[in-house]
Design an enzyme around this catalytic site. Sequence first.
Site, PDB file in Angstrom:
ATOM      1  N   HIS A  96     -19.268 -21.026 -18.886  1.00 48.88           N
ATOM      2  CA  HIS A  96     -19.435 -22.133 -19.483  1.00 48.88           C
ATOM      3  C   HIS A  96     -18.064 -22.868 -19.719  1.00 48.88           C
ATOM      4  O   HIS A  96     -17.095 -22.348 -20.092  1.00 48.88           O
ATOM      5  CB  HIS A  96     -20.044 -21.936 -20.968  1.00 48.88           C
ATOM      6  CG  HIS A  96     -21.422 -21.284 -20.805  1.00 48.88           C
ATOM      7  ND1 HIS A  96     -21.960 -20.365 -21.309  1.00 48.88           N
ATOM      8  CD2 HIS A  96     -22.461 -22.013 -20.086  1.00 48.88           C
ATOM      9  CE1 HIS A  96     -23.293 -20.299 -21.182  1.00 48.88           C
ATOM     10  NE2 HIS A  96     -23.424 -21.084 -20.443  1.00 48.88           N
ATOM     11  N   GLU A  99     -15.913 -22.226 -22.884  1.00 51.52           N
ATOM     12  CA  GLU A  99     -15.756 -20.973 -23.201  1.00 51.52           C
ATOM     13  C   GLU A  99     -14.525 -20.615 -22.548  1.00 51.52           C
ATOM     14  O   GLU A  99     -14.522 -19.967 -21.396  1.00 51.52           O
ATOM     15  CB  GLU A  99     -16.894 -20.128 -23.163  1.00 51.52           C
ATOM     16  CG  GLU A  99     -18.182 -20.567 -23.862  1.00 51.52           C
ATOM     17  CD  GLU A  99     -19.411 -19.817 -23.746  1.00 51.52           C
ATOM     18  OE1 GLU A  99     -20.437 -20.217 -24.386  1.00 51.52           O
ATOM     19  OE2 GLU A  99     -19.455 -18.685 -22.869  1.00 51.52           O
ATOM     20  N   HIS A 205     -17.951 -14.496 -21.971  1.00 52.87           N
ATOM     21  CA  HIS A 205     -18.300 -15.583 -22.482  1.00 52.87           C
ATOM     22  C   HIS A 205     -17.509 -15.790 -23.701  1.00 52.87           C
ATOM     23  O   HIS A 205     -16.708 -15.034 -24.209  1.00 52.87           O
ATOM     24  CB  HIS A 205     -19.752 -15.601 -22.824  1.00 52.87           C
ATOM     25  CG  HIS A 205     -20.721 -15.740 -21.573  1.00 52.87           C
ATOM     26  ND1 HIS A 205     -21.393 -16.901 -21.335  1.00 52.87           N
ATOM     27  CD2 HIS A 205     -20.885 -14.828 -20.479  1.00 52.87           C
ATOM     28  CE1 HIS A 205     -21.799 -16.882 -20.072  1.00 52.87           C
ATOM     29  NE2 HIS A 205     -21.554 -15.504 -19.554  1.00 52.87           N
ATOM     30  N   GLU A 298     -19.082 -11.221 -25.113  1.00 51.76           N
ATOM     31  CA  GLU A 298     -18.554 -12.436 -25.772  1.00 51.76           C
ATOM     32  C   GLU A 298     -17.242 -12.099 -26.557  1.00 51.76           C
ATOM     33  O   GLU A 298     -17.168 -11.055 -27.280  1.00 51.76           O
ATOM     34  CB  GLU A 298     -19.638 -12.715 -26.746  1.00 51.76           C
ATOM     35  CG  GLU A 298     -21.176 -12.832 -26.213  1.00 51.76           C
ATOM     36  CD  GLU A 298     -21.124 -14.342 -25.770  1.00 51.76           C
ATOM     37  OE1 GLU A 298     -22.025 -14.561 -25.084  1.00 51.76           O
ATOM     38  OE2 GLU A 298     -20.225 -15.234 -25.847  1.00 51.76           O
TER      39      GLU A 298
END
Length: 1309
Positions: A96, A99, A205, A298
Site C-alpha cells: 500500500h 504504508e 504493512h 504490521e
Amino acid sequence: MCILLLILQHILIIASHQTHGLKNNAVITETYAAYYDYVHLTDRLHSLSQKYAHICSLSSIGQSVEGRELWVMRVTTDPRADVPGKPRFKYVGNIHGDETLSRQMLVYLIEHLLTRYDRDARVTELVNRTDIYIMPSMNPDGFERAEEGDCIGSSESRENANHYDLNRSFPDQFESFGTTDDIPEVAAVMKWILAKKFVLSGSLHGGSVVASYPFDDTSSHKISGLYSPTADDALFRHLAQTYAENHPVMKMGEPQCPDDPNQMFIDGITNGAEWYDVQGGMQDYNYLKGNCFEVTFELSCCKYPPASQLYIEWANNRKALLRYLQKAHIGVRGFVMTTSGLALPDATITVSGIDHNVTTWTFGDYYRLLLPGIYNITASSAGYLPNMVKNVLVIKSKATVLNFTLDELVEEILVSDYVLTEEPTEEPTITNQVLNPPGPSILKSPIQSLDFRYHSNDEMEMVLQLFTAVHPSITYLYSAGRSVQGRNLYVMEISTNPGVNRQGKPEVMFVGNMHGNEVIGREILLNLIEYMCRNYGKDPLVTRLVNSTRIHIMPSMNPDGYELALKTQNEHVKVSGDLSFIGHSNSHRVDLNKNFPDRPKPSNVIQPETQAVMNWIKSHFFVLSASIRGGFRGVVYPHSIDSFDENVLKSVAAHYTQSQALQEPQDCDVPKTREKKASKHRGPSASAVFSKLDTGTDMLTWAYSNTDTLAVDIGLSCDLLPPEESLSQYWMLNHRAILQFIQQVHLFVRGMVTDAHTGKGIANATVMVEESRHQVHTSSTGQYWRPLAPGSYHIIASAPGYTTMSASVRLLETRVEQVDFKLTWDNSQQSFAQEQQKEFEKLVEGLLTAGQLEEFVRSLLPAQTLEYRNYREHAEFLRGLAFSFPRITRLYSLGQSVEFRTIWALEISGNLDMPQPAEPKIRFVAGVHGDAAAGPELLLEFASVLCLNYGRNPTITKLIDKTRILILPCVNPDGREQAQEGQCSFDMGVTNAHATDLDTDFIYGNMSAQPETRAVMNLINGGGFSLSVVLEGGFLLATYPYDRPNQHAQNEETLRYLASLYANSHPLMHLGDVVCAGVPDEIQGGVMQGAEFNAHTGSMKDFSLDVGVCPEITVYTGCCMFPPESQLFSLWMENRKPLFRMLLEVHRRLTGVVRDGKGRPVADAVVVVNGSVNVHTDSEGYFTTLLAPGTHQLMVQAHGYHQKLQQVNMSSDRLTSPIAIDFTADKRPLGQGVFVIASACLLSVLFCAVFIWHIRSAKFSRIRDSLRWCRSDRESLRMEAMASEKSPLRHEFLEDSESEDDPFFVERR
C-alpha cells in the site's frame, strides 16, 4: 614549460577519472533522517549493488502503471546464478503506497546485510546459505502521492495509479479471479512468485503492530471474528510469533493505536480472517499457489510516521527481520532424483497428516518447513513410484536432510512371495456343471504393503492413483461425483479390460465410509484394492475373480465427515456428550443413509454424495452390493423384500457370518430378537432395526426398489473408529470372507436375451421371476444375472416390441444355470414401430427442406441462460439440468483436469436406459482451449433448449427420442478459469495447467497424454459416434480433417460437405468475407481444410477420424476468443440453426446390415466406399457411415465369401433406407486349401524318399557313429535336465493365469 604543462594536464585527467570512479562507487552512510522517493531509492539501490556486486544484484521484475521499476535486490553468494540447495526467501514492502515505513526498513535491511557480511557471523551465515530477495516497494506510484505525517492514509495513495488495492487483487480461494490488465504490479509479483518457488516470505504493512498469518478470509467473508486456519496452522503461529517476540512493541500485544486504543493481540499475533476478512490477499496466494509460507507484519500504528522516527523503528524491527529470515532453515530439506541421478523438478513432497504439499524446484531441491517432531514424508512424481520415508526426526532450528530417489513405473515391486496350501484340481466350468462348495486358499504370507492406519483423503487419492499407474491392465480409477466440500468420490474398478462392459462379466459394488466416523470400511476397502492388485496372477481365487468379474470399490462415500472425525480423533478434541455423532453426517449435517428418496418426488433435499451414488448405481448393472460399516457386527439386508430375494440374501449372509470373521461373539453382534426371519445368532437382520424414520430411506431399500442390485450392509466391528493397531486383525479376519462374497455372484442364474432373427443382444430387456416383484434388466450386450437361492423357478423375459418368453429352471446350491432367451418380434408392435419410423423420417425430411428448419428453430421456447460462468457455476448448472430433466439426461464425469476439476459430459436421449440399435450418436464439444469461452455457454444454452422443449415441442421430443446427444461443454476447465473476458487473441487460458495445448496432445499411443486429453480419448475410443462438432473461437469459419500437414482424408468430399452444412446454415460464415486477424481476407464458403488454416499434429479432429472413425468438424464462432458477455446472445442467434442442422444430419447417414446366405449377421465385414474408405461391420453385422450427397459405390468383402458390389444414391434432403447385403459362400478358399494340403503331402513323400536313400548311401557309417555317440551321452544329458529342473530361475516365472474368457470355478475347502 610545455612539458610541465602536459604533465600537469595528465595528472588532472587522472585525478578527474579517479574522482568520478569514487563518486560512482561511493555509498553515502545511512543517516536514517529521510524517506527515499523513487529517484533516490533507485540511486541508493544502484550504489549498493555496484559496491557489493560480489554478494548482491539489482533487477526489476516489472513496472508499475506509471512506468516505475519494481526493484528487487538479491543478496547471496553467487548472486547472478541459481545454486542448488539454497532456500529462496523474500521480503516485500510498500504494497500500500501510503504504508511507507516498510519501504525504509527494507532498504536498511539490504544495507545491513551487505555492510555486515564477513563482519557479523550470523549475517554471514545467512547470506552464504540463503537466497534472499528484497523488494522495498511494490507500489512506487502510490508512494509518490502519499504525504509524510499522514497516519490514516488515503485511497489515492494506498492504491495503484489505476485505483486498485494491490493486496485485494490476487486470486482468491473462494472467489473467481478477474483480470490483471490494470494491475501490472500484481501480475509481475504473481509471475515472480510462481517462477522462484520461495520457501518463506514476509509482507510488510502499516496501520497496527501485529503479525498476521493465513488464512486472510473465509468462504462467508464475514468482516471479522472467524478463525480461518491452514493445514499448517501451528507452523504459521510459530513463524508469526518468531517476529513478534523479537519486536519490543509487537510482543506486548497492545499496539495502542489511536483508532482502537483497547485492541489486543495475544502474543502479538492474529489469524488474518479472525482480525478482519481480506479477499485477494497476497499471503494466501503465496501459500495456495506459490509453494511459499508468508506472514504479514504490521509495523506501526501510523502509516507514514515522521522521518524523525525512522531510526527508532529500525531498531525495533532489525532483530525481528533477521530472526524471521532464519526460519527458512527449519524442517526438512533435500533433493528428489531419479535412479540415474537426474533431478526431478515439480516433484511433490507430502507430509502425512498435513493437507498441504510443496514441490521441488529446477534442481529437484525442496525445503519443507516443519515444526520439531516425527513425520512420515513422501516424494512423488508423475511416471515414478512414490517413496515414503517414515519416522523422520525434525529438530529445532536446523533442517533435517532427506533425499529421495524415485524408481520409474516399469514393473510392479513385489513385497513377498506366497505359498498356497492347496492347488485347484478341476478345470473351471459354468453352464450346467456342479461346482465345489466355496473354500479358502490360505496364504501364509499375503502380498500386502499398505499401512494399517487411517489415511487422509489426500493419502487415499495418492494410493489409488499409485495402483492405477502400477496396474493399468486391471484397474480403472474414476470419480462418481463430489462431496459438499468438493472432494472426489473415487471408485476403483478392478477387472481385466477395466472400464469396458464385457459379455459374461457380472458387476459387484462395495461402498465404505457412508458415515464419516465409520472408518473401518474405508481402510478395509483400500487394503482390498491393494490385495487384489498385488495378488493378481498369484492367488488363484483373486486371479479368477478379476478375470471373470467387474469389481467396483468406493472406499469413501463421505470424505468430508471422515476428515472431521479423524481430526477430532487425532487432536483429542474435548466434546461433551456422545462423540459418535462427530463426522457421522456430511457437511450439511445430513445422514447420508437416510437421504435416499423413498418416493418418485422426494420431500427431502438429495445431497451431492447421495445423488452421485444414485447415478453411479443406475449407470451400472450391479448384481450384488455391499456397504462395509462399523458400529455393529453382522449382515443387514433391506427390510421390505419378497421371499425369493430374502432367501437369496440369507444365503449370501450365511456364508459371511459363518466365516472366520464373525466366529468370536461380541456384544454388538446383531441379536436374534432383531433378526428378520434369521435362524442363527449373528445372522442377517433387517436394516429397519438400525434406521429411524426420516425424510428419506436407506441405501439398501432404495437400491432394491429402484435398481437391479441386491444390497447388504456388512458390519465388521463394534467400534466406529477402532484403534489403528487393530486394523490388521480386522483385515485378516475379513478379507477372505469378502472375496467369497464376490465369488457368490457366479452362483446364480445368468443368460442372454437376444433377437431371434439377428442374434443381437437386446438391451434393457426385463427378466423377472414369477410371483416376485423384483426385476432385473439386461445390459447393453443383452446379458443378465438373477440372484436366486436353490429351488425351482419360472423365469420370464420381455422387451418392448417383442413377444414375452418364459422358461423353468431348477437351481442347485453349487450349480450355475445358463438360461438364454431368444425373443421374436411382436408383429402388431413391429408394424406400429415401422409406422412411427416412417413418420419420423418424414419429419426429418421436412426439416431438411429450405425454410422449414429456420421456422422450426424460431418456434422453440428460449432457455435464456446465456451468461459466463466459472467452473463451479458450470457444474451447478449441469447438475440442475440433470436434476430437472432426469427422464432424458444423464450427467457423468469423463475424468479430471490437472487441477482436479471434473470434465463433465451431459447425455441427452429419450432412451437413456434402453439404447436402440439404429440410434445415431452425435457429440458436441467446446472449451478445448480454455480461452474460447463462448463455446461452452452456447452448448449449455443448446442443451437447455433441448431439455426445456422436450415434451412441449413434438419435433424436439421425437428428435431426442431417436438420437443420443452428448454435450461436452468444457474439455479444459483449468484454462477456462484463467481466461479473461474481453481477451480476443490467444493468450491466458489457451493451454491447460501444465501449459500444454490440448489440441496438440491427441496422439495415438501417447503414454504421457494430459489427463484432459486422456479423458476425451477414452470417450472417442468407446466409438459409436456418427459425427462430432467442436466449437472454438478467434475466427469465423469451419474446418475439417486433417490438421496434419500434407495429408488428405480419403473421404474428403464428405468431410468438406459436413463443414459446409454448418457454414451454409450460419448467416455470416458462408459468405467467407468476415476479416479476422491472421486469416485470409476471403475464405471460399467459409470452409477450409484444417491443415490449410492451422497445420499441426495431435489434433482432436484427426484422432476422432483415425481412431474413433468419427468425422469431426471444428467451428470457429467469431473473431474474438473471449467476447464480452453482451455478445453471447447474438452468437447464439447465429449458431442455433447450424447446431440443429448438424443434429439432423446424423439421421441422413447410410446404414445397413451384412448377412450370410442363412440370414445370420457377418461380423467384421469390410464395406469399401468409393474404393477408399473402409467401414467395418460390428458383431451383429451392422454398419453405418455419413456420406455426401451423390452416387457412391460400395464393395463389401468378408473372408470366405464372394465380394458384393452395390450402388447407393444419397440425397441432401431425403433419408436413405437401410440396405441389406446378403453374401453367398465362396468355394474357392476350400479348393485352394485342398491344393495346398495335397502339395504338402507330395513334398513330404519326396523328402522321405530322399532321406532313406541318403541313409543307405556310403555316409551311413558316419551317421551310425553319431547315433552311438548320442546314446553314450544320454545319461549325462539326463543329469543336466534334472539339474535344470532344480534351477532357481525355473521358479522365477509364474504360469500364465487364466484368461478373462475362462469361466469361474470354486476352490475346494
